[in-house]
Write a protein that holds these residues in place. Structure first.
Motif, mmCIF file in Angstrom:
data_model
loop_
_atom_site.group_PDB
_atom_site.id
_atom_site.type_symbol
_atom_site.label_atom_id
_atom_site.label_comp_id
_atom_site.label_asym_id
_atom_site.label_seq_id
_atom_site.Cartn_x
_atom_site.Cartn_y
_atom_site.Cartn_z
ATOM 1 N N UNK A 1 0.803 -1.199 0.000
ATOM 2 C CA UNK A 1 0.000 0.000 0.000
ATOM 3 C C UNK A 1 0.846 1.262 0.000
ATOM 4 N N UNK A 2 2.003 1.188 0.607
ATOM 5 C CA UNK A 2 2.833 2.371 0.717
ATOM 6 C C UNK A 2 3.890 2.489 -0.361
ATOM 7 N N UNK A 3 3.831 1.633 -1.373
ATOM 8 C CA UNK A 3 4.842 1.660 -2.436
ATOM 9 C C UNK A 3 4.726 2.944 -3.248
ATOM 10 N N UNK A 4 5.866 3.418 -3.762
ATOM 11 C CA UNK A 4 5.825 4.611 -4.610
ATOM 12 C C UNK A 4 4.934 4.368 -5.837
ATOM 13 N N UNK A 5 4.183 5.390 -6.214
ATOM 14 C CA UNK A 5 3.347 5.296 -7.404
ATOM 15 C C UNK A 5 1.948 4.769 -7.161
ATOM 16 N N UNK A 6 1.628 4.291 -5.928
ATOM 17 C CA UNK A 6 0.276 3.830 -5.638
ATOM 18 C C UNK A 6 -0.621 5.057 -5.518
ATOM 19 N N UNK A 7 -1.669 5.084 -6.313
ATOM 20 C CA UNK A 7 -2.578 6.233 -6.313
ATOM 21 C C UNK A 7 -3.329 6.329 -4.994
ATOM 22 N N UNK A 8 -3.656 7.553 -4.632
ATOM 23 C CA UNK A 8 -4.407 7.803 -3.410
ATOM 24 C C UNK A 8 -5.791 8.319 -3.757
ATOM 25 N N UNK A 9 -6.755 7.970 -2.903
ATOM 26 C CA UNK A 9 -8.120 8.438 -3.080
ATOM 27 C C UNK A 9 -8.297 9.841 -2.549
ATOM 28 N N UNK A 10 -9.493 10.371 -2.640
ATOM 29 C CA UNK A 10 -9.780 11.727 -2.161
ATOM 30 C C UNK A 10 -9.470 11.909 -0.674
ATOM 31 N N UNK A 11 -9.504 10.799 0.082
ATOM 32 C CA UNK A 11 -9.224 10.866 1.514
ATOM 33 C C UNK A 11 -7.731 10.748 1.831
ATOM 34 N N UNK A 12 -6.891 10.635 0.792
ATOM 35 C CA UNK A 12 -5.453 10.509 0.985
ATOM 36 C C UNK A 12 -4.968 9.091 1.243
ATOM 37 N N UNK A 13 -5.887 8.148 1.332
ATOM 38 C CA UNK A 13 -5.525 6.740 1.558
ATOM 39 C C UNK A 13 -5.237 6.055 0.220
ATOM 40 N N UNK A 14 -4.341 5.046 0.221
ATOM 41 C CA UNK A 14 -4.028 4.336 -1.024
ATOM 42 C C UNK A 14 -5.263 3.643 -1.603
ATOM 43 N N UNK A 15 -5.345 3.632 -2.931
ATOM 44 C CA UNK A 15 -6.427 2.918 -3.610
ATOM 45 C C UNK A 15 -5.911 1.515 -3.921
ATOM 46 N N UNK A 16 -6.217 0.595 -3.026
ATOM 47 C CA UNK A 16 -5.803 -0.800 -3.180
ATOM 48 C C UNK A 16 -6.978 -1.693 -2.792
ATOM 49 N N UNK A 17 -6.948 -2.917 -3.282
ATOM 50 C CA UNK A 17 -7.983 -3.891 -2.944
ATOM 51 C C UNK A 17 -7.337 -5.263 -2.881
ATOM 52 N N UNK A 18 -7.159 -5.783 -1.665
ATOM 53 C CA UNK A 18 -6.688 -7.156 -1.515
ATOM 54 C C UNK A 18 -7.838 -8.053 -1.965
ATOM 55 N N UNK A 19 -7.586 -8.922 -2.938
ATOM 56 C CA UNK A 19 -8.670 -9.712 -3.515
ATOM 57 C C UNK A 19 -8.319 -11.188 -3.570
ATOM 58 N N UNK A 20 -9.345 -11.995 -3.597
ATOM 59 C CA UNK A 20 -9.196 -13.441 -3.732
ATOM 60 C C UNK A 20 -10.267 -13.920 -4.712
ATOM 61 N N UNK A 21 -9.917 -14.916 -5.518
ATOM 62 C CA UNK A 21 -10.876 -15.520 -6.451
ATOM 63 C C UNK A 21 -11.215 -16.927 -5.993
ATOM 64 N N UNK A 22 -12.507 -17.227 -6.014
ATOM 65 C CA UNK A 22 -13.000 -18.551 -5.637
ATOM 66 C C UNK A 22 -13.926 -19.022 -6.761
#
Length: 124
Positions: A1-22
């Motif tokens: 989440x804190x890697x360089x280049x990770x986009x941030x949302x309007x709230x300043x938090x990283x835009x990430x989604x830990x996901x799993x496929x089933x």
């Protein structure tokens, strides 16, 4: 989440989604043949990550509840995936509360579940 280049949302938090496929076994309407679709467990910020996903019927699922969003393609092609229906995942009924589209991309053949759902805890 804190890697360089990770986009941030309007709230300043990283835009990430830990996901799993089933995988989920389903039946096609046209052939009554078996098929498999993916259930994608997503984090709440997934909609910021994929702004092309739009709800076209129903509502967004609630985390912590056995609710699903179903892609437009999956809903029209497979039995048991229409609004209000309850497909069984690992023996547990889940309710389809919304249908979404995603500019015609492959996500429209998927089902989306909130990341706090039991499906994700059981499958990780």
């Amino acid at each position: 989440q804190g890697a360089p280049g990770v986009h941030q949302g309007p709230d300043g938090e990283p835009i990430v989604s830990a996901e799993v496929l089933v995988p989920l076994r389903v039946r096609e309407y046209s052939k009554d043949a078996g098929a498999e679709v993916s259930v994608r467990g997503i984090a709440p910020r997934a909609f910021l990550l994929r702004p092309e996903i739009k709800i076209i019927a129903g509502r967004v699922m609630q985390p912590g509840v056995h609710e699903l969003l179903v892609g437009r393609g999956a809903s029209s092609q497979f039995k048991g995936l229409r609004l209000g229906e309850q497909p069984s995942i690992h023996g547990v009924p889940w309710t389809v509360v919304g249908i979404f589209e995603s500019n015609g991309d492959t996500h429209e053949s998927e089902l989306l579940a909130g990341c706090r759902n039991a499906l994700i805890r059981d499958s990780s």
